[in-house]
Scaffold this motif. Structure first.
Motif, PDB file in Angstrom:
ATOM      1  N   LEU B  46       0.833  -1.203   0.000  1.00 16.41           N
ATOM      2  CA  LEU B  46       0.000   0.000   0.000  1.00 16.41           C
ATOM      3  C   LEU B  46       0.872   1.258   0.000  1.00 16.41           C
ATOM      4  O   LEU B  46       0.606   2.219  -0.741  1.00 16.41           O
ATOM      5  N   GLY B  47       1.910   1.234   0.819  1.00 14.94           N
ATOM      6  CA  GLY B  47       2.791   2.403   0.906  1.00 14.94           C
ATOM      7  C   GLY B  47       3.452   2.715  -0.419  1.00 14.94           C
ATOM      8  O   GLY B  47       3.599   3.883  -0.793  1.00 14.94           O
ATOM      9  N   LYS B  48       3.829   1.675  -1.133  1.00 17.01           N
ATOM     10  CA  LYS B  48       4.435   1.896  -2.442  1.00 17.01           C
ATOM     11  C   LYS B  48       3.426   2.534  -3.392  1.00 17.01           C
ATOM     12  O   LYS B  48       3.752   3.460  -4.146  1.00 17.01           O
ATOM     13  N   TYR B 149      -6.854  -2.329  -0.168  1.00 16.25           N
ATOM     14  CA  TYR B 149      -5.448  -2.314   0.223  1.00 16.25           C
ATOM     15  C   TYR B 149      -5.271  -1.771   1.651  1.00 16.25           C
ATOM     16  O   TYR B 149      -4.420  -2.240   2.403  1.00 16.25           O
ATOM     17  N   PHE B 150      -6.087  -0.784   1.993  1.00 18.52           N
ATOM     18  CA  PHE B 150      -6.042  -0.276   3.372  1.00 18.52           C
ATOM     19  C   PHE B 150      -6.531  -1.344   4.342  1.00 18.52           C
ATOM     20  O   PHE B 150      -5.966  -1.527   5.428  1.00 18.52           O
ATOM     21  N   ALA B 168       1.818   3.660   6.116  1.00 16.98           N
ATOM     22  CA  ALA B 168       2.088   2.806   4.949  1.00 16.98           C
ATOM     23  C   ALA B 168       3.270   3.341   4.153  1.00 16.98           C
ATOM     24  O   ALA B 168       4.170   2.590   3.759  1.00 16.98           O
ATOM     25  N   ILE B 169       3.284   4.654   3.929  1.00 22.78           N
ATOM     26  CA  ILE B 169       4.397   5.244   3.173  1.00 22.78           C
ATOM     27  C   ILE B 169       5.709   5.016   3.929  1.00 22.78           C
ATOM     28  O   ILE B 169       6.727   4.625   3.344  1.00 22.78           O
ATOM     29  N   ALA B 170       5.691   5.223   5.232  1.00 20.51           N
ATOM     30  CA  ALA B 170       6.904   5.019   6.037  1.00 20.51           C
ATOM     31  C   ALA B 170       7.358   3.558   5.973  1.00 20.51           C
ATOM     32  O   ALA B 170       8.555   3.274   5.858  1.00 20.51           O
ATOM     33  N   ALA B 171       6.400   2.635   6.035  1.00 19.13           N
ATOM     34  CA  ALA B 171       6.760   1.209   5.974  1.00 19.13           C
ATOM     35  C   ALA B 171       7.442   0.893   4.649  1.00 19.13           C
ATOM     36  O   ALA B 171       8.437   0.156   4.597  1.00 19.13           O
ATOM     37  N   TYR B 172       6.899   1.468   3.569  1.00 17.09           N
ATOM     38  CA  TYR B 172       7.547   1.257   2.264  1.00 17.09           C
ATOM     39  C   TYR B 172       8.950   1.858   2.263  1.00 17.09           C
ATOM     40  O   TYR B 172       9.911   1.234   1.798  1.00 17.09           O
ATOM     41  N   PRO B 331       4.103   0.035  -8.930  1.00 16.18           N
ATOM     42  CA  PRO B 331       2.820  -0.462  -8.408  1.00 16.18           C
ATOM     43  C   PRO B 331       1.730  -0.275  -9.463  1.00 16.18           C
ATOM     44  O   PRO B 331       1.906   0.477 -10.416  1.00 16.18           O
ATOM     45  N   LYS B 332       0.624  -0.975  -9.273  1.00 12.84           N
ATOM     46  CA  LYS B 332      -0.542  -0.735 -10.129  1.00 12.84           C
ATOM     47  C   LYS B 332      -1.559   0.036  -9.304  1.00 12.84           C
ATOM     48  O   LYS B 332      -1.992  -0.429  -8.261  1.00 12.84           O
TER      49      LYS B 332
END
Lengths: 343, 343
Positions: B46-48, B149-150, B168-172, B331-332
Motif C-alpha cells: 500500500l505504501g508503495k 489495500y487499506f 504505509a508510506i513510512a513502511a515502504y 505499483p498498479k
C-alpha cells in the motif's frame, strides 16, 4: 419453398458469421514495427530509461511517464495535462497503452508514427519545455552514463541523436500493449469471458452505429497503414445540447495542426481500449464518466438518445476492452551531473 | 624497556583496532521499525502505491516519487525542488534511500520520524498543494480501489486515515535501503572491496576531522534514538569565502522551523551515502560537484584547506558509500474517477 427459405436462412447466418469474424477483431499479441526501427531488447531498455527520465524536460521535472503514467492508465487522469512551470495543455493526455497499434498519433493525428510523436512533447514549450530538439540531445549527451546504452542499442559512433532517442522510446512503447482483455479472449473463442450484459452491449454497440467509426481491433477506425489515420468530424450534430455543455467545439482539432479549413473539427478516432483507466473523456477531458461519454457520442455523432439500459449495456461492453496493464520494473537511470539542471 | 615498548605498541594497536571497529560501521541489513508501525508486506505494498500516486497532490501531478525518484538517486537532481503550479521550494530534496536510518527527518530535523515526515509535503502549499491533511484523506477515499489495500494493511473499518497513509508510506520507505556498498563490504571484512585510494581517503576523512559530525553507519552523526537528530551549526567558519559564493547563510536552517535563536543555522547532519546519485549538494543545492563539496565543508566546518590529493582521496572514499539501488516494480494504482481532479 420451404427448402429455399431454409437455405436462405443458412446463407444469411453464414454471412453474418463471416461478417462477425471480420467485425470483431482481437488485438494482436505483438505490435507492428516499422522496417527502419525493429524492436530489440537493447532499444527497449534504453527507451524505457528515456521514457521515465524527467531530465528530458527543461526543469528536470516532466518525463513521458509524468503524463502517460504506467502505474495507472497510461495517461494522467487530469482533464488536460500540466507541463513545465505549471502550464496547462489544451487536450486530454491519450493513453500510451496500445498507441503502437494506432495508424496516427496525437488527437489530431499530426504525427504519423510513434517515432515522430516522441519528438513532439520534449520541445513543446508547454509540455517539456526544451528550447529545441538539439537541446534534448545535448541534455542526454551531458549524462555520461547514457552512452553505453545508446551504443548497445544503435552501435558505436555518433549515436546520441534525436532520431535514436525517438526510436528507442517508440520501441519501448511497442511493448506497452494490453492484448488479453475479456473482449479479446471472447473473440478468440472463450465465450465465458464476457457477461451476458457485455454481449448484449456488444450487439447494441454495433446496432446503434458506434462501429461506423469505432471498428477494428483498436476500435479506432478500420485498420490502416501507419501514418494514415482515420479521421472523423466531431461533433457532427452541432445542435446537440452536449456540444455547448461540454465545450466540444472550442478546439478545432486537426485544423489547428494543418490550417486547412476542411480539417476543422476533424479528429483521429480515439481507441476505446482501457477506458476504465482513462477518465475523464473527450479531447478536452470535459466528460467525467463513461456512461455520460456514451450518451454524448450517441447524441453528437449518431443523433440518437439511448435508453439507460442501452447505455449501461454499452458501458459494460466497453469495460471488457480494459486489460491487465503490463507489469513494469522501474529503470535505473544514470547519475546526474550537479550542473545539469541550473536554477 | 624493549618489552615494555612492544607491549605499549601492542596495546596501542589494540586500542586503535577497537576504536576502528566502533568508528567504521556497516549499515544494518534491515531498517529499524517503530513499535507502533511494524513493517508488513501489505503495508509496504500500500505504501508503495501511495508513494507513486500523484493523486495525493492538488493538481494530480506531484507524488512522493516526483522529488524522490527511485529510478535515480531517491532525489530529483535539481538544486531545489518544484511542486504544484511550478512553484520552487527552498531546499534540495534529500534522498529517500536510507532515510529510515536517520534519527530525524528533513534538513532541519523538524519531523522526528518517517511517519511524521510523510505528512509534511502533501499539505505544503508549494509541494503537493492539498488544502490540508483531511483533503488528502478525502482524495484517497474517492478512489474506491484503494479501500481493499487499506483493509489488508490495517484491518476493516475506518482505516483510511492520514495516520495510516503515513504509516504505509513510512513502511515502504523502510525497504528503500542500500546496505551493500563497497564500504559496507569492506567494513565487514571484504578487504578488496575498496581501492587503495579509497582506503587512503577513508583515513584522510578521519584524520582531517570529517567524523566530528559524519560518523555512524549513516555518516550523519552518532547513532541516536529516532526523533533526536544530530544537529550542527553550518557554516561554522562564517568568514570562509565559500559562504558568500554559495549563499550558505541565506537559509537559517532549524531556526525557520523552531523560531528559537539558538537554532539559527543549525542543520541535521546529512548522510553521506549515495552522494554519487544526489548532486547537486548542500541544503540549497548550490554546490555542483562532490570535490567542491568536500572543499566547502573542509573550509566552512574545519577551517582547513585540503590538498587536491586529499580532496580526490576523500571523494574516492565517499563514492564507496554509494550502493546498488534496490530494484523496484511499478505499483498498479486503482483507476481514477473522472471527476477526481477538476480543472
Amino acid at each position: 419453398m420451404k427448402l429455399k427459405a431454409v437455405l436462405a436462412a443458412a446463407c444469411f447466418a453464414a454471412a453474418i458469421a463471416v461478417a462477425d469474424e471480420a467485425l470483431w477483431q482481437a488485438l494482436p499479441e505483438v505490435a507492428p514495427e516499422p522496417a527502419d526501427n525493429p524492436t530489440t531488447p537493447a532499444k527497449v531498455e534504453l527507451g524505457k530509461m528515456l521514457y521515465f527520465d524527467p531530465r528530458l524536460s527543461s526543469t528536470g521535472t516532466v518525463s513521458c511517464f509524468s503524463c502517460h503514467n504506467l502505474a495507472e492508465g497510461g495517461d494522467d487522469h487530469r482533464p488536460t495535462s500540466i507541463g513545465v512551470h505549471g502550464q496547462k495543455g489544451g487536450r486530454n493526455a491519450p493513453t500510451v497503452f496500445n498507441a503502437a497499434f494506432l495508424s496516427a498519433q496525437f488527437w489530431d493525428g499530426r504525427a504519423p508514427t510513434l517515432e515522430e510523436q516522441a519528438k513532439g512533447p520534449p520541445a513543446n514549450a508547454i509540455e517539456m519545455g526544451m528550447a529545441n530538439l538539439d537541446a534534448v540531445v545535448d541534455r542526454i549527451e551531458r549524462i555520461p552514463g547514457y552512452r553505453p546504452y545508446f551504443e548497445a542499442a544503435f552501435g558505436k559512433g555518433d549515436v546520441i541523436t534525436i532520431d535514436n532517442i525517438a526510436r528507442a522510446i517508440a520501441a519501448y512503447e511497442r511493448t506497452l500493449i494490453t492484448p488479453d482483455t475479456p473482449y479479446d479472449r471472447y473473440v478468440k473463442g472463450e465465450k465465458s469471458a464476457l457477461t451476458k450484459q457485455q454481449v448484449r452491449g456488444m450487439n447494441t454497440f454495433r446496432e446503434v452505429g458506434c462501429m461506423t467509426c469505432h471498428q477494428g481491433p483498436m476500435f479506432a477506425g478500420p485498420e490502416l497503414p501507419m501514418g494514415t489515420g482515420f479521421f472523423m468530424k466531431f461533433p457532427l450534430q452541432t445542435e446537440s445540447p452536449y456540444v455547448e455543455k461540454y465545450g466540444l467545439m472550442e478546439d478545432k482539432g486537426r485544423f489547428e495542426a494543418t490550417g486547412n479549413p476542411a480539417d476543422a473539427h476533424m479528429w483521429r478516432v480515439p481507441t476505446l481500449r482501457n477506458l476504465v483507466y482513462t477518465a475523464p473523456y473527450m479531447h478536452n477531458g470535459s466528460v467525467k464518466t463513461l456512461d455520460e461519454a456514451v450518451r454524448v457520442m450517441a447524441s453528437t455523432q449518431l443523433d440518437k438518445t439511448l435508453t439507460e439500459k442501452q447505455v449501461a449495456d454499452i458501458v459494460a461492453f466497453l469495460e471488457s476492452l480494459s486489460g491487465e496493464l503490463p507489469a513494469q520494473t522501474l529503470p535505473k537511470l544514470p547519475p546526474t551531473p550537479g550542473d545539469l539542471l541550473d536554477p
